[in-house]
Design a protein around this motif. Structure first.
Motif: not given
Length: 113
Positions: A47-53
């Protein structure tokens, strides 16, 4: 061949278990990866951090918990969705953890940059 930790099947040329990310030990007299190389390997979530943000920020406009659904934390995502991110406090805490790189997925792996 199967992982000693989770039991998932592993391809012969794999260095890590695809199920749990466990480093493959020496099997059949062959060293898959040297201990010196293993010092520099970091296992991260898919999972990508930017999408979670971005999904976490949507919590401030009424869509709380989407970031938790994204990383596989379904139960707490549902709780956040029903309580508006636990009145916004939980969403703020999660956003801080995401920005500091301390937020993990459902199996405890840090998110990918």
């Amino acid at each position: 061949m199967f992982c000693e930790k989770c039991g998932k099947e592993i391809l012969d040329d794999s260095k890590f278990c695809p199920g749990c990310g466990q480093l493959i030990n020496i099997h059949n007299g062959r060293n898959r990866i040297s201990s010196e190389d293993a010092k520099y390997i970091t296992i991260t979530s898919d999972k990508k951090k930017i999408i979670a943000i971005i999904l976490c920020l949507l919590g401030f406009i009424g869509f709380g918990g989407l970031h938790r659904f994204y990383v596989g934390k379904i139960f707490s995502g549902f709780i956040y969705l029903c309580t508006a991110g636990i009145l916004g406090i939980g969403t703020i805490i999660d956003l801080i953890q995401l920005l500091l790189g301390q937020f993990t997925d459902n199996v405890g792996q840090p998110l990918r940059r």
